[in-house]
Design an enzyme around this catalytic site. Structure first.
Site, PDB file in Angstrom:
ATOM      1  N   HIS A 312       0.767  -1.202  -0.002  1.00 58.62           N
ATOM      2  CA  HIS A 312       0.055  -0.094   0.095  1.00 58.62           C
ATOM      3  C   HIS A 312       1.047   1.132  -0.129  1.00 58.62           C
ATOM      4  O   HIS A 312       2.059   1.213   0.606  1.00 58.62           O
ATOM      5  CB  HIS A 312      -0.890   0.082   1.226  1.00 58.62           C
ATOM      6  CG  HIS A 312      -2.211   0.807   1.341  1.00 58.62           C
ATOM      7  ND1 HIS A 312      -1.901   2.484   1.454  1.00 58.62           N
ATOM      8  CD2 HIS A 312      -3.175   0.621   0.716  1.00 58.62           C
ATOM      9  CE1 HIS A 312      -3.054   2.732   1.172  1.00 58.62           C
ATOM     10  NE2 HIS A 312      -3.968   1.834   0.651  1.00 58.62           N
ATOM     11  N   ASP A 370      -7.831  -5.533   0.295  1.00 60.23           N
ATOM     12  CA  ASP A 370      -8.171  -6.291  -0.873  1.00 60.23           C
ATOM     13  C   ASP A 370      -7.919  -7.992  -0.731  1.00 60.23           C
ATOM     14  O   ASP A 370      -8.398  -8.758  -1.490  1.00 60.23           O
ATOM     15  CB  ASP A 370      -7.677  -5.848  -2.167  1.00 60.23           C
ATOM     16  CG  ASP A 370      -8.463  -4.770  -2.598  1.00 60.23           C
ATOM     17  OD1 ASP A 370      -9.742  -4.636  -2.505  1.00 60.23           O
ATOM     18  OD2 ASP A 370      -7.795  -3.630  -3.241  1.00 60.23           O
TER      19      ASP A 370
END
Ligand code: CMC
Length: 436
Positions: A312, A370
């Protein structure tokens, strides 16, 4: 909007010249100080270079805060873990939009505003027929949400606070209907009209699952899981799709066009499309014995293979949303009586191996939101192509909140980045017969 406190200054001197500038350091309520570079070019002739905007605060915001090193996510100051456990999506939507949790009367009125707008204009039933049945539902979502401005022409009046508010209600209320209908159209089933006696999450599940010929059975565990997934995805400060919404909105474009732009940005596999990509990746790995060679492939830069659902831009720690989703995954599978879910077992083994591997440890790559969401959604009966639309459904509330904040910000002006030009210098045109 309150002015941030000017706590300190940073001085920049340009080497080999006598030019220098003292820039104020702005202080937020949380997070690092931010150098205000607005005078930099005027006083030194220099621009900053920041591809991907990783070092740039593009706006001032009071909505969502992330501490990526500590793995903290706050909506309006409230930790995501508390909201996921104790709140509901509509209450979170109120919180995001208004800045405070509602009292009972405020919540009742907000719920009434949203439920009043859940139906789509009847002409939309025919609008869908322009799409191929096998179109990706994200393509349909971009088109239908963008087309809403054709149905509500008054929404272009963005300087009218009432119009802005009604557009926000319309978007939050209608996006579950649009998302469910995208699915219904793809499988050729009749569109189900929204039911305002159901909760926001349950109404969506109803429109997605129900058929007119059978009695619809509610399932409180799945409703709760759906609601939690929506809460976790509702906002995430200035990510790619939110920044797209703000950039489009900075031109004065209407809110439906801006949200359609956000949906388009979310579609990519580096962003909202990752949940779909995680399941494809797990299916390709297929078996625990293939994990190690897959990890070796990911580490080989020439392969261009990524461990989807990992890494991320902001989190350099476990994404707090991934932790909550991992727990929710067990609840959902338990409720559905699924004792062994090979994909979940594969995902957990993959996570374990990756988190022990120096490649991922040294780069601080952890599971993101996710990584587990696709497994839950699959267990709940959603086809893979619906994963990203569900993300869009939830994020619509965050996008419209960020859009509203931007429009009301007196510092707001058109977003217009500069560049470092490395193309050809000025040259003269040559006729075609004189070119080498
Ligand atoms: N697998 C393998 N290597 C990775 C991964 C990954 N998933 N993510 C980052 N890296 C490596 C990257 O190659 C780079 O290595 P090096 O320093 O040797 O060049 C290093 O880690 C730093 O990565 P980066 O590309 O500079 O990071 P970024 O901030 O530009 O990208 C990201 C962030 C999310 C796009 C990226 O981590 C990624 O592509 N992850 C997989 C896709 C994914 O799961 N996306 C969902 C993000 S969360 C939900 C959302 O925002 O929508």
């Amino acid at each position: 909007m309150d002015k941030p406190i000017h706590a300190n200054h940073i001085t920049i001197s340009v080497s080999n010249t006598n030019r220098s500038v003292s820039l104020p350091l702005l202080e937020g309520t949380l997070g690092p100080q931010v150098a205000d570079i607005r005078k930099l070019h005027n006083e030194t002739g220099i621009f900053t270079f920041d591809p991907g905007y990783g070092e740039t605060a593009s706006c001032e915001s009071k909505i969502t805060y992330i501490d990526g090193d500590a793995g903290v996510l706050l909506y309006r100051g409230y930790p995501i873990e508390q909201l996921a456990e104790k709140s509901t999506f509509l209450e979170v939507a109120y919180l995001l939009l208004n800045g405070e949790l509602p009292n009972e009367a405020q919540f009742e009125m907000f719920t009434a505003h949203i439920t009043r707008h859940t139906m789509l204009h009847e002409q939309f039933r025919r609008f869908w027929e322009g799409f191929r049945r096998d179109a990706h539902p994200m393509a349909a979502l971009c088109g239908v949400v963008g087309a809403m401005s054709a149905f509500y022409p008054e929404s272009v009046n963005i300087s009218d606070a009432h119009e802005r508010e009604v557009s926000a209600y319309r978007l939050i209320a209608k996006i579950p209907t649009i998302t469910a209908w995208a699915y219904k159209y793809s499988v050729g089933q009749p569109f189900m009209y929204p039911r305002n006696d159901l909760s926001y999450a349950e109404n969506f599940l109803y429109m997605f699952k129900a058929v007119p010929t059978e009695q619809y059975k509610k399932n409180p565990t799945l409703e709760r899981a759906m609601d939690r997934i929506l809460i976790l995805h509702a906002d995430h400060e200035q990510n790619a799709s939110t920044s797209t919404v703000r950039l489009a909105g900075s031109t004065g474009a209407n809110p439906f066009a801006c949200i359609a732009a956000g949906i388009a940005a979310l579609w990519g596999p580096a962003h909202g499309g990752a949940n779909e990509a995680v399941l494809r990746m797990l299916a390709e790995i297929g078996d625990k014995k293939n994990i190690k060679p897959f990890i070796e492939e990911v580490k080989d830069k020439n392969s261009h293979t990524k461990l989807m659902g990992f890494g991320h831009r902001v989190y350099k720690n476990y994404d707090p949303r991934a932790k909550i989703l991992q727990r929710t995954c067990y609840e959902v599978l338990g409720e559905l009586g699924i004792k062994h879910e090979p994909l979940l077992e594969l995902a957990m083994e993959l996570e374990k191996i990756a988190l022990e591997d120096d490649y991922f440890v040294s780069r601080k790559l952890y599971p993101n939101v996710d990584f587990y969401s696709g497994i839950i959604l699959k267990a709940m009966g959603f086809p893979t192509t619906m994963f990203t639309p569900l993300f869009a459904l939830a994020r619509t509330t965050g996008w419209i909140t960020q859009w509203m904040e931007m429009i009301e910000d007196p510092q707001q002006r058109i977003g217009r980045p500069r560049q470092l030009y490395t193309g050809a210098p000025r040259r003269d045109y040559t006729p075609i017969n004189e070119r080498p």
